[in-house]
Scaffold this active site. Structure first.
Site, PDB file in Angstrom:
ATOM      1  N   LYS A  81      -6.419 -14.246  17.691  1.00  0.00           N
ATOM      2  CA  LYS A  81      -6.751 -13.915  16.299  1.00  0.00           C
ATOM      3  C   LYS A  81      -8.231 -13.630  16.061  1.00  0.00           C
ATOM      4  O   LYS A  81      -8.751 -13.902  14.974  1.00  0.00           O
ATOM      5  CB  LYS A  81      -6.277 -15.032  15.350  1.00  0.00           C
ATOM      6  N   ASP A 104       3.258 -13.468  13.193  1.00  0.00           N
ATOM      7  CA  ASP A 104       2.065 -14.107  12.632  1.00  0.00           C
ATOM      8  C   ASP A 104       1.098 -12.996  12.204  1.00  0.00           C
ATOM      9  O   ASP A 104       0.520 -12.312  13.048  1.00  0.00           O
ATOM     10  CB  ASP A 104       1.424 -14.992  13.704  1.00  0.00           C
ATOM     11  N   HIS A 138      -2.449  10.408  -1.445  1.00  0.00           N
ATOM     12  CA  HIS A 138      -2.820   9.087  -1.969  1.00  0.00           C
ATOM     13  C   HIS A 138      -2.812   9.092  -3.494  1.00  0.00           C
ATOM     14  O   HIS A 138      -2.417   8.111  -4.111  1.00  0.00           O
ATOM     15  CB  HIS A 138      -4.174   8.640  -1.420  1.00  0.00           C
ATOM     16  N   GLU A 167       0.845  -1.191   0.000  1.00  0.00           N
ATOM     17  CA  GLU A 167       0.000   0.000   0.000  1.00  0.00           C
ATOM     18  C   GLU A 167       0.886   1.249   0.000  1.00  0.00           C
ATOM     19  O   GLU A 167       1.636   1.491   0.956  1.00  0.00           O
ATOM     20  CB  GLU A 167      -0.911   0.006   1.235  1.00  0.00           C
TER      21      GLU A 167
END
Ligand code: ADP
Length: 560
Positions: A371, A447, A545, A239
């Protein structure tokens, strides 16, 4: 018709990486004749049935005319030879297929049975302890030609997952699996690299059935001036703007004298669920666990499987007859999920003796909570709980960020606090903590799925020094990071940890490296928050952006 190719004993060159989608197997020449395979098959089928029909007619005539059967004419002899030849061809082609599919079915059923009953570990034990059994189930392929093995994988004779174990060569296993996949799917994997990766380093640890690896660019931002030390922070992202924006935040923090961080708490959690015949029995165990005089006994049991896992406490919650026990422990420099799970297993084995009516339902009862967004992590913390702060000077806000204290404070209140409350946020009282957390997690081998709770963050902004300067802080209760174990030992991730000076286990104090990494994550989030909030306040967000995050290619031309 199935036109798959019969494995041949003839040596063939090792398969090369295809530059495009593979040629369909049906177009290949047969081994018996220099003709297309389907044509050769059709020829032998026709020959077999026509000579069989001819011989049956001749046999009937001989019986009617009382001619002895063993007296054969030249044409009958030719027909018998043709029948035998075509029978041998058809048996060789389809018979081997049949036998192989029979073996494959037996092999898969055996593995399914093993996997279901004993789990994956048992399969590895079976391979290691009883090669003779394994050899009966899967033919040894380590000496066979690659092309032949690809065919066997395509046919399902060799399970794709067994290639590494069977070949004893990880790279070759990946190449064969990849080729088989391309043939099965008829899709090219061109673009997904194969070379340049050590597949042995991920075996039984990071990824099963690899066919290549995905490339993610790593950018650097910094220096981050944190607790009087400087860090260059690696960030893996696709990104645009994220690295540039964080870098600008670091610049502002540096110019203001740096940021300060504190680790409030450090403990990984695992919460099994057990069931009792009655709620009162579940409560009995809860009271036992809550009693401080029992803590040492529990800790002795918990700690015995690791030099680094040290029990800190157990928090219980009851739901009827079911008891959820949230064990928390220090884990040195490891993120700690394996360690805490082993410790919990030890305690459960001990409790089972004391409470024979206890039924262990699951090692994880989601009260952990791993998670998944959960208030328990937001309130109690999980992994490292960190707070990081900085005072940004008025002139820096003007020069670097083109905004003011009052504008930022008001924006923070309306967006990160009130706006997130309106949205019913759980730990999401920030502008984009997860952008920075995920980029550092991927670069340093954490992770990425733990980004869920690791990105919980509340960003606070306040005017200080008579309203001239800005006090900004990020409080992050669940940063789950390690510098040893899991993906951290892979070459590229390890290099990124080394850049930060936190690679591997700390020699001075176990846990010092992972705690420092958590602080760096929090410091980087602080910079990201400052920079993005300033961009929104000054109306620069859309402009930047457009500049950094917009493809200049015509995306409508990208094929699906
Ligand atoms: P996790 O518990 O995060 O899944 P692993 O079990 O994969 O981590 O890796 C941790 C391993 O590293 C353990 O076997 C542990 O004994 C070893 N180890 C060596 N030094 C340290 C240290 N300083 N901190 C934590 N673990 C360490």
């Amino acid at each position: 018709m199935d036109v798959r190719r019969r494995p041949s004993k003839a040596l063939r060159p090792a398969p090369k990486e295809p530059s495009s989608a593979p040629e369909p197997t049906g177009a290949k020449a047969s081994d018996a004749l220099p003709l297309p395979l389907y044509f050769t098959n059709a020829l032998f089928f026709t020959l077999f049935f026509s000579v069989a029909y001819y011989l049956l007619l001749r046999w009937r005539d001989k019986i009617r005319n009382s001619v002895p059967l063993h007296v054969v004419t030249f044409s009958e002899l030719a027909a018998i030879l043709s029948l035998i030849a075509s029978f041998i061809y058809l048996l060789g082609f389809f018979g081997i297929d049949f036998v192989q599919s029979f073996i494959a079915r037996a092999s898969n059923e055996a593995w399914d049975l093993v996997d279901e009953e004993e789990g994956e570990d048992h399969r590895h034990r079976l391979m290691a302890c009883s090669p003779s059994i394994a050899d009966h189930i899967i033919p040894a392929v380590s000496s066979a030609e690659d092309e032949e093995i690809v065919d066997l994988v395509v046919k399902g004779t060799i399970p794709s997952y067994a290639l590494e174990e069977q070949l004893g060569d990880c790279k070759r296993a990946v190449r064969i699996r990849r080729e088989a996949l391309q043939r099965i799917t008829r899709r090219s994997l061109q673009g997904l690299p194969l070379d340049g990766f050590d597949y042995g380093s991920i075996l039984k640890q990071c990824c099963e059935m690899p066919v290549g690896y995905v490339q993610i660019p790593v950018g650097i931002a910094g220096p981050l001036l944190l607790d009087s030390f400087e860090y260059i922070v690696p960030m893996a992202t696709t990104e645009g703007c994220i690295v540039a924006s964080t870098n600008r935040g670091f610049k502002g923090i540096y110019a203001s004298g740096g940021a300060t961080s504190t680790i409030l708490r450090d403990g990984m959690t695992r919460a099994p669920v057990v069931r009792f015949p009655s709620a009162s029995r579940a409560c009995h165990l809860k009271f036992f666990l809550d009693n401080p005089s029992n803590f040492q006994t529990l800790a002795d049991e918990f700690n015995k499987s690791s030099n680094f896992a040290r029990l800190q406490g157990v928090q219980c919650s009851i739901a009827g007859k079911n008891l959820y026990m949230r064990f928390s422990c220090t884990t040195g420099d490891a993120m700690g999920m394996n360690m805490v799970s082993k410790g919990v297993e030890n305690v459960l084995a001990y409790l089972r003796n004391e409470y024979p009516d206890m039924d262990i339902i699951s090692i994880s009862g989601n009260f952990c909570s791993d998670k998944k967004p959960a208030a328990i992590n937001w309130i109690e913390g999980r992994g490292k709980s960190a707070v990081c702060e900085a005072v940004i000077k008025e002139e820096v806000l003007k020069k670097v960020f083109r905004t003011s204290v009052a504008t930022l404070v008001e924006l923070n209140m309306l967006k990160n606090l009130a706006g997130s409350a309106v949205a019913g946020a759980l730990g999401g009282f920030n502008a984009h903590a997860s952008n920075i957390v995920s980029a550092i997690f991927i670069a340093t081998g954490q992770d990425p799925a733990q980004n869920v709770e690791s990105s919980h963050c509340i960003t606070m902004m306040e005017a200080v020094n008579d309203g001239k300067d800005l006090h900004i802080s990020v409080t992050m209760p669940s940063i789950e990071v390690g510098t040893i174990g899991g993906g951290t030992q892979l070459a590229s991730q390890s290099a990124c940890l080394d850049l930060l000076g936190v690679k591997g286990a700390s020699k001075e104090l176990p846990g010092a490296n992972s705690r420092l990494l958590a602080k760096i994550v929090a410091g980087s989030v602080l910079a990201g928050e400052l920079s993005l909030m300033a961009a929104i306040a000054s109306g620069q967000l859309v402009q930047s952006h457009m500049k950094y995050n917009r493809s200049t290619k015509d995306v409508s031309k990208v094929g699906s």
